[in-house]
Scaffold this motif. Structure first.
Motif, PDB file in Angstrom:
ATOM      1  N   ALA A   5      -4.761  -8.259 -63.748  1.00  0.00           N
ATOM      2  CA  ALA A   5      -4.638  -7.020 -64.521  1.00  0.00           C
ATOM      3  C   ALA A   5      -5.825  -6.104 -64.264  1.00  0.00           C
ATOM      4  CB  ALA A   5      -4.521  -7.340 -66.006  1.00  0.00           C
ATOM      5  N   ALA A   6      -7.012  -6.680 -64.188  1.00  0.00           N
ATOM      6  CA  ALA A   6      -8.208  -5.881 -63.895  1.00  0.00           C
ATOM      7  C   ALA A   6      -8.124  -5.286 -62.499  1.00  0.00           C
ATOM      8  CB  ALA A   6      -9.460  -6.739 -64.035  1.00  0.00           C
ATOM      9  N   ALA A   9      -5.735  -2.329 -62.585  1.00  0.00           N
ATOM     10  CA  ALA A   9      -6.342  -1.138 -63.193  1.00  0.00           C
ATOM     11  C   ALA A   9      -7.326  -0.481 -62.233  1.00  0.00           C
ATOM     12  CB  ALA A   9      -7.051  -1.531 -64.493  1.00  0.00           C
ATOM     13  N   ILE A  10      -8.129  -1.288 -61.569  1.00  0.00           N
ATOM     14  CA  ILE A  10      -9.091  -0.735 -60.616  1.00  0.00           C
ATOM     15  C   ILE A  10      -8.367  -0.101 -59.437  1.00  0.00           C
ATOM     16  CG2 ILE A  10     -10.900  -1.379 -58.958  1.00  0.00           C
ATOM     17  CD1 ILE A  10     -11.798  -3.477 -61.048  1.00  0.00           C
ATOM     18  N   GLY A  11      -7.325  -0.753 -58.948  1.00  0.00           N
ATOM     19  CA  GLY A  11      -6.557  -0.204 -57.819  1.00  0.00           C
ATOM     20  C   GLY A  11      -5.924   1.132 -58.158  1.00  0.00           C
ATOM     21  N   SER A  84      -2.026   0.563 -58.372  1.00  0.00           N
ATOM     22  CA  SER A  84      -2.040  -0.595 -59.274  1.00  0.00           C
ATOM     23  C   SER A  84      -1.296  -1.777 -58.674  1.00  0.00           C
ATOM     24  CB  SER A  84      -1.406  -0.235 -60.614  1.00  0.00           C
ATOM     25  OG  SER A  84      -2.209   0.684 -61.298  1.00  0.00           O
ATOM     26  N   ALA A  85      -0.161  -1.493 -58.028  1.00  0.00           N
ATOM     27  CA  ALA A  85       0.606  -2.564 -57.398  1.00  0.00           C
ATOM     28  C   ALA A  85      -0.204  -3.232 -56.287  1.00  0.00           C
ATOM     29  CB  ALA A  85       1.922  -2.022 -56.850  1.00  0.00           C
ATOM     30  N   PHE A  86      -0.858  -2.412 -55.462  1.00  0.00           N
ATOM     31  CA  PHE A  86      -1.684  -2.978 -54.397  1.00  0.00           C
ATOM     32  C   PHE A  86      -2.879  -3.735 -54.975  1.00  0.00           C
ATOM     33  CE2 PHE A  86       0.253   0.040 -51.284  1.00  0.00           C
ATOM     34  CZ  PHE A  86       0.678  -0.928 -50.392  1.00  0.00           C
ATOM     35  N   GLY A  91      -5.594  -8.559 -55.885  1.00  0.00           N
ATOM     36  CA  GLY A  91      -6.372  -9.284 -56.879  1.00  0.00           C
ATOM     37  C   GLY A  91      -5.821 -10.655 -57.183  1.00  0.00           C
ATOM     38  N   GLY A  92      -4.530 -10.848 -56.968  1.00  0.00           N
ATOM     39  CA  GLY A  92      -3.913 -12.139 -57.244  1.00  0.00           C
ATOM     40  C   GLY A  92      -3.769 -13.005 -56.019  1.00  0.00           C
TER      41      GLY A  92
END
Length: 133
Positions: A5-6, A9-11, A84-86, A91-92
């Motif tokens: 999630a972080a 948000a950053i993306g 956000s998707a990227f 991030g995951g």
């Protein structure tokens, strides 16, 4: 889950903030196209290709419009969503486990490639049966 999630948000924030910064760096500014910039070269090439003027709706005209006025709210929402998707995707992402060192430990007497299963060569096609009449 929180890490993803972080990252999302950053993306999203980076994607929305990066567009004006990148356009400004390329030369599409609020005051017009910056002299001797990549944007100036693009405008010159577009004008030469179009017989002296930049066509409305062309890439150069669109980028200049965005550089001068910024993106619309709907464009910012779309750009933020994609960012956000990227971000969530990156991030995951799982890190690959480290591979064993080359020339690592092998059972005694085993040579590289020794225990690789061998594939049988393809069999020749069957000949059609001959029927006697």
């Amino acid at each position: 889950m929180i890490k993803r999630a972080a990252a999302a948000a950053i993306g999203g924030a980076l994607a929305v903030a990066a567009v004006p910064a990148v356009l400004g760096a390329v030369g599409f500014t609020g005051a017009g196209i910056a002299a001797s910039s990549l944007a100036a070269k693009m405008m010159s090439a577009a004008a030469v290709a179009n017989g002296g003027g930049v066509a409305a709706g062309s890439l150069v005209a669109t980028l200049q419009s965005v550089g001068a006025a910024g993106l619309s709210t709907s464009s910012n929402i779309l750009l933020g969503s994609v960012g956000s998707a990227f971000g969530a995707l990156l991030g995951g992402a799982k890190r690959a486990s480290p591979s064993p060192p080359p020339g690592g430990s092998r059972p005694e007497g085993e040579q590289p490639g020794e225990n690789v299963p061998q594939v049988e060569p393809p069999k020749p096609p069957l000949e059609p049966e001959k029927h006697e009449k």
